[in-house]
Design an enzyme around this catalytic site. Structure first.
Site, PDB file in Angstrom:
ATOM      1  N   GLU A   1       0.873  -1.175   0.000  1.00  0.00           N
ATOM      2  CA  GLU A   1       0.000   0.000   0.000  1.00  0.00           C
ATOM      3  C   GLU A   1       0.906   1.220   0.000  1.00  0.00           C
ATOM      4  OE1 GLU A   1      -2.155  -0.768   3.574  1.00  0.00           O
ATOM      5  OE2 GLU A   1      -3.478  -2.235   2.607  1.00  0.00           O
TER       6      GLU A   1
ATOM      7  N   ARG B   1      -3.565  20.159  13.344  1.00  0.00           N
ATOM      8  CA  ARG B   1      -3.274  19.053  12.431  1.00  0.00           C
ATOM      9  C   ARG B   1      -4.355  17.996  12.590  1.00  0.00           C
ATOM     10  NH1 ARG B   1      -0.228  20.514   8.286  1.00  0.00           N
ATOM     11  NH2 ARG B   1       1.874  21.148   8.860  1.00  0.00           N
TER      12      ARG B   1
ATOM     13  N   ALA C   1       6.579  25.223   6.715  1.00  0.00           N
ATOM     14  CA  ALA C   1       6.737  24.143   5.742  1.00  0.00           C
ATOM     15  C   ALA C   1       5.556  24.142   4.776  1.00  0.00           C
ATOM     16  CB  ALA C   1       6.830  22.805   6.465  1.00  0.00           C
TER      17      ALA C   1
ATOM     18  N   SER D   1       8.443   8.773   5.548  1.00  0.00           N
ATOM     19  CA  SER D   1       7.969   7.427   5.934  1.00  0.00           C
ATOM     20  C   SER D   1       8.196   6.469   4.783  1.00  0.00           C
ATOM     21  CB  SER D   1       6.487   7.473   6.302  1.00  0.00           C
ATOM     22  OG  SER D   1       6.263   8.312   7.405  1.00  0.00           O
ATOM     23  N   PRO D   2       9.448   6.080   4.514  1.00  0.00           N
ATOM     24  CA  PRO D   2       9.751   5.308   3.308  1.00  0.00           C
ATOM     25  C   PRO D   2       9.157   3.908   3.264  1.00  0.00           C
ATOM     26  CG  PRO D   2      11.701   5.496   4.691  1.00  0.00           C
ATOM     27  CD  PRO D   2      10.653   6.384   5.286  1.00  0.00           C
ATOM     28  N   GLY D   3       8.566   3.446   4.346  1.00  0.00           N
ATOM     29  CA  GLY D   3       7.928   2.141   4.328  1.00  0.00           C
ATOM     30  C   GLY D   3       6.639   2.116   3.520  1.00  0.00           C
TER      31      GLY D   3
ATOM     32  N   GLU E   1      -6.042  29.548   1.449  1.00  0.00           N
ATOM     33  CA  GLU E   1      -7.376  29.834   2.009  1.00  0.00           C
ATOM     34  C   GLU E   1      -7.810  28.838   3.082  1.00  0.00           C
ATOM     35  OE1 GLU E   1     -10.335  27.721  -1.211  1.00  0.00           O
ATOM     36  OE2 GLU E   1      -9.827  29.824  -1.510  1.00  0.00           O
TER      37      GLU E   1
END
Length: 180
Positions: free
Chosen positions: A38, A64, A76, A113-115, A140
């Protein structure tokens, strides 16, 4: 071909969102078995270490949704199609903080998250920081509050888990090593 490479046999798109794409790949493993992966495809992002002349680290506080809480982070944002990472860094610094700079110095780039995801974040340090006469507009759907903290105060925010993301932790570590 690497001895651990997984050959893609098929790809099934799951989601084509505004920010990410999700797919499931069927892969042939090095031992000949078949498995599924996935995967989240992301355009990449930048993060900016910005320190004022007074030695204060510029941070933004924002909600978040994935964590269902407020986090304090370095400025960021994601890369736009065709936009160079350095240009994204300048834009995000201006939009989120109202600061500009003379130069963006690339510190490092890293996979988040390279997995399961291909998101690559470019970490920059703003050089020649200066307050802009007029702040650029935020997106916005973006709401942030500007904070300026000492390195010691940033460490306290880490202990309180108000700073709880990898890019900001890496920025603080960079500043600690730089100030040794």
């Amino acid at each position: 071909m690497s001895k651990f490479e997984e050959k893609t046999l098929s790809t099934q798109p799951v989601l084509n969102g505004r920010v990410i794409q999700v797919r499931v790949d069927e892969v042939l493993l090095p031992n000949g078995a078949v498995s599924k992966r996935e995967l989240v495809k992301h355009p990449g992002a930048v993060a900016v270490i910005a320190v004022t002349e007074e030695g204060k680290l510029i941070l933004v506080e924002q909600y978040r949704k994935a964590m269902e809480k407020l986090l304090v982070e370095i400025p960021a944002g994601k890369l736009e199609p065709g936009e160079a990472p350095e240009a994204t860094a300048v834009r995000e610094l201006e939009e989120e903080t109202g600061y500009g700079c003379d130069e963006m110095k690339l510190i490092a780039s890293f996979y988040t998250s390279p997995g399961f995801a291909d998101e690559l974040v470019y970490l920059y340090e703003a050089v020649g920081l200066r307050k802009l006469e007029q702040k650029a507009d935020l997106d916005e759907d973006e709401f942030v509050e500007l904070l300026e903290v000492t390195l010691e105060e940033a460490q306290e925010l880490v202990q309180a888990q108000r700073i709880h993301d990898a890019k900001t932790l890496l920025a603080i570590q960079h500043l600690q090593l730089k100030n040794r």
